[in-house]
Scaffold this active site. Structure first.
Site, short mmCIF file in Angstrom:
data_model
loop_
_atom_site.label_atom_id
_atom_site.label_comp_id
_atom_site.label_asym_id
_atom_site.label_seq_id
_atom_site.Cartn_x
_atom_site.Cartn_y
_atom_site.Cartn_z
N HIS A 166 -5.87 -30.28 3.75
CA HIS A 166 -5.80 -30.89 2.43
C HIS A 166 -4.47 -31.62 2.26
O HIS A 166 -3.61 -31.21 1.47
CB HIS A 166 -5.99 -29.82 1.35
CG HIS A 166 -7.41 -29.36 1.26
ND1 HIS A 166 -7.77 -28.04 1.15
CD2 HIS A 166 -8.58 -30.05 1.31
CE1 HIS A 166 -9.09 -27.93 1.11
NE2 HIS A 166 -9.61 -29.13 1.21
N GLU B 285 -14.24 -22.14 4.07
CA GLU B 285 -14.03 -21.03 5.01
C GLU B 285 -15.08 -19.94 4.77
O GLU B 285 -15.68 -19.41 5.72
CB GLU B 285 -12.62 -20.44 4.83
CG GLU B 285 -12.40 -19.18 5.67
CD GLU B 285 -11.10 -18.45 5.33
OE1 GLU B 285 -10.10 -19.13 5.02
OE2 GLU B 285 -11.08 -17.22 5.38
N THR C 61 -9.00 -15.46 4.50
CA THR C 61 -7.69 -15.30 5.14
C THR C 61 -6.51 -15.50 4.18
O THR C 61 -5.44 -14.98 4.43
CB THR C 61 -7.52 -16.32 6.30
OG1 THR C 61 -7.80 -17.63 5.80
CG2 THR C 61 -8.45 -16.00 7.44
N CYS D 172 -4.48 -13.40 6.44
CA CYS D 172 -3.43 -13.98 7.27
C CYS D 172 -2.13 -13.97 6.49
O CYS D 172 -2.09 -14.29 5.31
CB CYS D 172 -3.82 -15.41 7.63
SG CYS D 172 -2.51 -16.27 8.47
N SER E 13 1.28 -29.04 -5.72
CA SER E 13 0.89 -27.99 -4.75
C SER E 13 1.33 -26.63 -5.28
O SER E 13 2.51 -26.36 -5.47
CB SER E 13 1.56 -28.27 -3.40
OG SER E 13 1.76 -27.07 -2.70
N SER F 61 1.17 -27.28 2.93
CA SER F 61 0.47 -28.53 3.21
C SER F 61 1.43 -29.67 3.55
O SER F 61 1.08 -30.85 3.47
CB SER F 61 -0.40 -28.91 1.99
OG SER F 61 0.34 -28.81 0.80
#
Lengths: 275, 275
Positions: free
Chosen positions: A36, A122, A158, A186, A214, A258
């Site tokens: 993204h 996902e 994750t 994660c 963000s 990102s």
């Protein structure tokens, strides 16, 4: 003035790996945006002719498809195989893991509970590997009306928080005989935060690079501001102002999940030039 | 003063079953006390000539041994088989379950964590079925110094509290990749606990009847003490003291899973007489 990068910052392992794969496979297409980040996708298009297609049916024999970090639904994978479309798998290994778990547990007769957002690519991918009874939930309450078998396998998106995952697990453990809990969360985002805080503690100026909208970058800014008085949130090297660095001893740099390395490099170079 | 029995109390399925088995096998011996209740054991001795031996080596060919509700360690079971000693298995099916789980999971390569009291015969038995790496813990802190593999199977002593079990599970879920949680806590205990708490909330005195060494009775006492100021743990009507009941409005009675109905009846009668 010294300049120091946070121990961990920016792209996670899976994203870095996917970009490398894309760079190594010129003249291809990703199915959906690889990551993204608009600037990075433009760079891949301009430098490596890696294009973008949003619909699996647009791919035809002769096309080269890159599967993005979030993975792909099983039926789409089958379509690629049936149509003999060449594909390169850039699914993050940390996303592949829950896919495999869901498939294996489903085959062993477990009901599947996935802790995550059912609309996230996902999770759409992970769920597609279940061969029966798979449920995607974000809240304990959603489980209350689901009749599960006595053997449940639980996995997580994750990027979820472990505390929320444990709430789901606790609820299931109390109600069902066997709950096979796979902690597939994660730590990358969390590790960026820990590293940012560590660096901000000793730095007298912190530069945080990432999109102004963000949410994970804004979170980094908040964390840094707690321990460092001078924090600047920028999107690119053009925003760097020489005045910020007067009489500073240590400039810390970190970046949101990102933010590609080349933007970080440009910022670092600009600060070095001012030094 | 009113007297009220908890909605659910006393003998569970496994204990009722074991007593029936003992009554059906006169002229036998149990290996260790059949249940944690001295008075019931005396009754079985007097009425059915079911004796008690504490050391497995005391048993010889020709003896008839009853395995008690808590089960038996694997090495002792092997001894019985080797010595051709007849035995009748009164192990509670809810205890047999974790024994089987521990054996199977151990064979599949899982490290075993048992949430329970390492000195309790049930847990000694359950643990003995592990073929490698098995750890018995009561507190999360005990896990901190144990290096476990990434695949863990977790079981609980049947009489433990689910809240405490979930704490152990949560700790493991956060730290390890796969935690296979088997909720082996018996509902009978849980139901006795819920009923005890309900009653203790409104009672101004609680009488909890059960062996002083009975773990589930001690749990009931703890639960009652959380919501009621005057709680008394007794084994029989002889311990009841008239002074306890002065100016009380509601006396609640509950009993542990190994307390026979005839003892509960005697206690109730004694309190009624004092009333």
């Amino acid at each position: 003035m010294e300049i120091e990068l946070a121990k961990q910052y920016g792209f996670c392992f899976g994203v870095k790996r996917a970009i490398k794969i894309a760079e190594q496979h010129q003249n291809s297409y990703t199915f959906g945006p690889l990551i993204h980040n608009r600037l990075e996708i433009e760079r891949l298009k301009n430098q490596f002719n890696v294009g973008l297609k949003e619909d699996i049916r647009e791919f035809k024999k002769g096309d080269k498809l890159i599967i993005r970090t979030h993975g792909i639904e099983k039926k789409n994978l089958q379509y690629l195989k049936e149509q003999n479309i060449e594909f390169i798998d850039a699914t993050c290994p940390f996303v592949k893991k829950p896919q495999e778990i869901v498939q294996n547990m489903s085959r062993e007769g477990y009901d599947i509970v996935i802790f995550g957002d059912k609309n996230h690519p996902e999770i759409k991918g992970v769920k597609s590997y279940a061969e029966h009874g798979a449920y995607v939930v974000l809240e304990v309450e959603e489980l209350e009306n689901i009749a599960l078998s006595d053997r449940i396998a639980l996995v997580a998106q994750t990027t979820r928080k472990i505390e929320d995952f444990k709430k789901i697990a606790s609820y299931l453990i109390e109600k069902y005989k066997e709950v096979r809990v796979f902690n597939t969360i994660c730590n990358a985002t969390f590790e960026n935060q820990i590293s940012a805080r560590e660096l901000a503690k000793k730095a007298d100026i912190m530069i945080i690079i990432g999109g102004k909208n963000s949410s994970n970058t804004k979170q980094l800014v908040r964390i840094c501001e707690e321990v460092c008085d001078s924090c600047y949130h920028i999107e690119s090297e053009e925003e760097v102002e020489p005045g910020w660095f007067e009489n500073r001893k240590l400039c810390g740099i970190t970046a949101g999940a990102s933010t590609p390395d080349w933007i970080i490099e440009r910022v670092k170079k600009r600060i070095e030039e001012l030094n």
